[in-house]
Design an enzyme around this catalytic site. Structure first.
Site, short mmCIF file in Angstrom:
data_model
loop_
_atom_site.label_atom_id
_atom_site.label_comp_id
_atom_site.label_asym_id
_atom_site.label_seq_id
_atom_site.Cartn_x
_atom_site.Cartn_y
_atom_site.Cartn_z
N HIS A 173 -2.34 -11.83 -2.54
CA HIS A 173 -3.33 -11.37 -1.57
C HIS A 173 -4.05 -10.13 -2.09
O HIS A 173 -3.61 -9.51 -3.05
CB HIS A 173 -2.65 -11.05 -0.23
CG HIS A 173 -1.81 -12.17 0.30
ND1 HIS A 173 -0.45 -12.25 0.05
CD2 HIS A 173 -2.13 -13.26 1.03
CE1 HIS A 173 0.03 -13.35 0.62
NE2 HIS A 173 -0.96 -13.98 1.22
N SER B 86 -2.82 -16.89 5.66
CA SER B 86 -2.51 -15.46 5.52
C SER B 86 -3.74 -14.60 5.30
O SER B 86 -3.70 -13.39 5.57
CB SER B 86 -1.54 -15.25 4.35
OG SER B 86 -2.09 -15.74 3.14
N ASP C 237 -0.53 -7.87 -3.79
CA ASP C 237 0.84 -8.29 -4.06
C ASP C 237 0.94 -9.48 -5.01
O ASP C 237 2.01 -10.06 -5.17
CB ASP C 237 1.57 -8.62 -2.75
CG ASP C 237 0.87 -9.73 -1.96
OD1 ASP C 237 -0.11 -10.30 -2.48
OD2 ASP C 237 1.29 -10.01 -0.82
#
Length: 394
Positions: free
Chosen positions: A348, A43, A345
């Site tokens: 991240h 990610s 979040d």
């Protein structure tokens, strides 16, 4: 007198050999005008692959606001409020943002292609599942590399053209491997058990680099791990009243950060081995660990608020994070100014943190060895990239 002459000759000989060695090394790390970026990872580098792979009835959180609100003004599949490290690197090189391979409609991959998928692991998911570590999908590094090889006829045509494409690209190897550790840590598995995975993860990354070198790869940017002890998610999950477990300067969990250091040290040792075996290849270590940790040590110096361990987008608890009500869920809002936060979040980073990280890589000191951009400065100043803004000073 004879002994003095002998000593001088030895000194001159030593100087000559040292100069020759530096010249050889410099010639291998000389400035290159990268024509594209090829990306693998999770990610941290996913520019929309997981979103492209997902069913419309089971979309990732990155498909919903407030993801993407800062720069793109809509969700793009990136796990941030805006751009990622890879986006800022592309901007610096004067290249377009690297498109995700999956889900791109009429995608133009001439200047780059991205195979990174959120939640991806270095190791095969079947291996991790056998150990009891649940993986949401199987887009491991090996799978990404396999898909890349299968896509080459469409990306570049003839084998000779493909070799040129790979050789003229900056190959971003991750970050990858964090989820191999995250999944067992989320299950509260013992540290010693998770530590046994490190040599396997490092070996997998090394094998992928070696395979890409065989395909013509000449320049690799290989990120190390993040300081996991500074992760809002892990700080929430492993919260304790024992203050001795926390770093008094950063507030991060010391034992998890030591684990992150261990992974990064082992990776650097392996990269040194690969450099010796492949002296014609430029393998650059991206020190994500220290580039990130400095933001926690001196947040105000880099424009962040002192409560750097609080998520911008989240709800509840001392770190504004609740795994059952994560960012992107109904009723969970983002802070008013994400640029003041390091954590987006809880898992991240914000665009502002990504920019600081990228800045530390392209201008040093967190790229080892440092990039040589001497041949790019004039090109970057002249080059116009539609939709991109270059933020790095020349």
């Amino acid at each position: 007198m004879a002994s003095l002459d002998s000593h001088v000759l030895m000194k001159l000989g030593s100087l000559f050999l040292s100069t020759l060695f530096v010249s050889i090394v410099s010639s291998e790390s000389q400035c290159r005008n990268f024509e594209s970026i090829i990306s693998f990872g999770d990610s941290i580098a996913d520019t929309g692959n997981l979103l492209g792979l997902s069913d419309h009835n089971n979309l990732p959180m990155s498909a919903f606001p407030p993801y993407g609100e800062t720069f793109f003004h809509h969700p793009t599949g990136r796990f941030s409020d805006g751009r990622l490290i890879i986006d800022f690197i592309a901007e610096f090189l004067g290249l377009p943002y690297v498109p995700p391979y999956f889900g791109s409609t009429n995608g133009n991959f001439e200047k780059g292609v991205n195979f990174a998928v959120a939640s991806a692991t270095a190791l095969e998911s079947s291996f991790l599942e056998e150990k009891g570590y649940h993986c949401p999908h199987n887009f491991s590094l090996g799978v990404q590399l396999k898909i890349f090889k299968q896509s080459l006829p469409n990306l570049c045509g003839l084998p000779s053209d493909c070799r040129d494409m790979i050789g003229n690209a900056l190959i971003l190897m991750g970050e990858i491997g964090a989820n191999d550790y995250n999944f067992p840590f989320f299950q509260l598995r013992p540290l010693d058990e998770v530590k046994e995975l490190v040599p396997l993860v490092i070996s997998t990354i090394s094998s992928a680099i070696t395979e890409l070198i065989g395909m013509g790869g000449r320049t690799f940017l290989v990120p190390g791990g993040f300081p996991l002890g500074c992760s809002v998610a892990f700080l929430t999950l492993h919260q304790t009243s024992n203050m001795e477990e926390y770093d008094p300067l950063t507030g991060c969990l010391k034992w998890l950060n030591k684990f992150g250091e261990y992974h990064s040290e082992q990776l650097q040792e392996e990269l040194n081995r690969l450099r010796k075996l492949n002296p014609h290849v430029n393998i650059i270590y991206a020190d994500y660990y220290n580039a990130s940790l400095r933001l926690g040590r001196e947040p105000s110096k880099y424009g962040f608020i002192n409560r750097h361990l609080s998520a911008c987008c989240g709800v509840g608890g001392p770190y504004n994070f609740n795994l059952s009500r994560s960012c992107g869920s109904v009723g969970v809002e983002a802070c008013s100014d994400p640029s003041k936060y390091v954590a987006w979040d809880g898992l991240h980073m914000t665009e502002a943190a990504h920019k600081s990280m990228a800045d530390g890589l392209v201008k040093g000191p967190y790229a080892i060895p440092p990039f040589d951009w001497s041949c790019l400065s004039s090109m970057i100043k002249k080059k116009e990239v539609v939709g991109n803004t270059i933020f790095f000073d020349e």
